[in-house]
Motif scaffolding. Structure first.
Motif, short mmCIF file in Angstrom:
data_model
loop_
_atom_site.label_atom_id
_atom_site.label_comp_id
_atom_site.label_asym_id
_atom_site.label_seq_id
_atom_site.Cartn_x
_atom_site.Cartn_y
_atom_site.Cartn_z
N TRP A 1 -38.29 -8.94 -41.70
CA TRP A 1 -39.23 -7.64 -41.68
C TRP A 1 -38.06 -6.36 -41.94
CZ3 TRP A 1 -38.13 -3.67 -38.01
CH2 TRP A 1 -38.95 -2.69 -37.94
N ILE A 2 -36.89 -6.28 -41.25
CA ILE A 2 -36.20 -5.21 -41.20
C ILE A 2 -35.51 -5.12 -42.81
CG2 ILE A 2 -33.76 -6.39 -40.95
CD1 ILE A 2 -34.97 -2.80 -39.67
N GLN A 3 -35.44 -6.05 -43.69
CA GLN A 3 -35.11 -6.04 -45.08
C GLN A 3 -36.20 -5.49 -45.80
OE1 GLN A 3 -33.40 -10.07 -45.30
NE2 GLN A 3 -31.33 -9.33 -45.32
N GLN A 4 -37.29 -5.61 -45.37
CA GLN A 4 -38.43 -4.81 -46.14
C GLN A 4 -38.75 -3.52 -45.43
OE1 GLN A 4 -41.83 -7.43 -45.53
NE2 GLN A 4 -41.03 -9.08 -46.57
N HIS A 5 -38.34 -3.21 -44.22
CA HIS A 5 -38.66 -1.86 -43.55
C HIS A 5 -37.36 -0.73 -44.21
CE1 HIS A 5 -39.29 1.02 -40.34
NE2 HIS A 5 -37.87 1.05 -39.86
N ILE A 6 -36.29 -1.25 -44.28
CA ILE A 6 -35.29 -0.26 -44.63
C ILE A 6 -35.59 0.45 -45.94
CG2 ILE A 6 -32.85 -0.16 -45.74
CD1 ILE A 6 -32.21 -2.36 -43.46
N PRO A 7 -36.08 -0.18 -47.13
CA PRO A 7 -36.66 0.52 -48.35
C PRO A 7 -37.71 1.45 -48.02
CG PRO A 7 -36.16 -1.77 -48.75
CD PRO A 7 -36.17 -1.75 -47.31
N LYS A 8 -38.63 1.07 -46.90
CA LYS A 8 -39.69 1.98 -46.64
C LYS A 8 -39.10 3.25 -46.19
CE LYS A 8 -43.01 -1.74 -45.69
NZ LYS A 8 -43.92 -2.46 -44.75
N VAL A 9 -38.15 3.17 -45.18
CA VAL A 9 -37.66 4.45 -44.73
C VAL A 9 -36.96 5.21 -45.68
CG1 VAL A 9 -35.81 5.25 -42.97
CG2 VAL A 9 -37.32 3.40 -42.37
N LEU A 10 -36.09 4.48 -46.65
CA LEU A 10 -35.50 5.35 -47.63
C LEU A 10 -36.54 6.26 -48.68
CD1 LEU A 10 -32.75 2.91 -48.86
CD2 LEU A 10 -32.56 5.02 -47.42
N ALA A 11 -37.85 5.31 -48.79
CA ALA A 11 -38.88 5.79 -49.50
C ALA A 11 -39.35 7.29 -48.95
CB ALA A 11 -39.90 4.80 -49.68
N LEU B 1 -32.84 15.12 -41.24
CA LEU B 1 -33.20 14.12 -40.33
C LEU B 1 -34.31 14.61 -39.22
CD1 LEU B 1 -32.39 11.72 -38.93
CD2 LEU B 1 -30.68 12.61 -37.82
N GLU B 2 -34.19 15.88 -38.89
CA GLU B 2 -35.27 16.33 -38.21
C GLU B 2 -36.82 16.25 -38.68
OE1 GLU B 2 -35.25 17.45 -34.87
OE2 GLU B 2 -33.02 16.94 -34.99
N SER B 3 -36.69 16.50 -40.07
CA SER B 3 -37.81 16.37 -40.79
C SER B 3 -38.38 14.95 -40.71
CB SER B 3 -37.77 16.89 -42.30
OG SER B 3 -37.82 18.13 -42.15
N TYR B 4 -37.53 14.06 -40.83
CA TYR B 4 -37.74 12.59 -40.59
C TYR B 4 -38.49 12.21 -39.44
CZ TYR B 4 -37.30 7.58 -39.90
OH TYR B 4 -37.70 6.41 -39.52
N TYR B 5 -37.87 12.73 -38.31
CA TYR B 5 -38.36 12.66 -37.05
C TYR B 5 -39.88 13.18 -36.78
CZ TYR B 5 -33.62 11.68 -35.05
OH TYR B 5 -32.22 11.28 -35.03
N GLN B 6 -39.99 14.33 -37.38
CA GLN B 6 -41.24 14.85 -37.27
C GLN B 6 -42.38 14.20 -37.92
OE1 GLN B 6 -40.62 18.97 -38.45
NE2 GLN B 6 -39.23 19.36 -36.65
N GLN B 7 -42.05 13.80 -39.29
CA GLN B 7 -43.06 13.01 -40.21
C GLN B 7 -43.22 11.60 -39.88
OE1 GLN B 7 -42.83 14.90 -43.97
NE2 GLN B 7 -41.92 16.76 -43.08
#
Length: 107
Positions: free
Chosen positions: A21-31, A66-72
């Motif tokens: 799961w995490i190896q698929q999750h990391i690219p989603k966060v980067l996206a 980073l704050e924008s990532y947190y908010q969105q």
């Protein structure tokens, strides 16, 4: 630059599922566009509570990014993780400010 570090201890019973799961999750966060890169590492200490521990470090260009990532996005991603793995993992998050980088040069 800001490093958003997530350290997670994973129970043996869900380890393989979480790792996939995490190896698929990391690219989603980067996206999301708020991070420049990510590093995924295994912590090489035996935990007294058992399980395996990993660290994911996301590099953000600024505190504002980073704050924008947190908010969105953060709440959605954390809810997904919690729903899927519930009490089988323990995660904590830290923010680090990038000061400098040193490398060895060979002659």
């Amino acid at each position: 630059m800001i490093i958003y570090n997530i350290t997670a201890n994973i129970e043996d019973s869900i380890h393989d599922d979480w790792l996939e799961w995490i190896q698929q999750h990391i690219p989603k966060v980067l996206a999301t566009g708020f991070f420049m890169k990510a590093t995924f590492t295994k912590v090489l200490v035996e935990e007294s509570m058992g399980g395996l521990t990993y660290s994911i470090q996301y590099l953000a260009p600024s505190k504002e990014a980073l704050e924008s990532y947190y908010q969105q996005h953060a709440a959605h991603f954390q809810a997904e993780e919690s729903k899927r793995f519930a009490d089988k993992m323990l995660a904590f998050r830290t923010e680090l400010e990038w000061i400098d980088e040193y490398t060895v040069t060979t002659h």
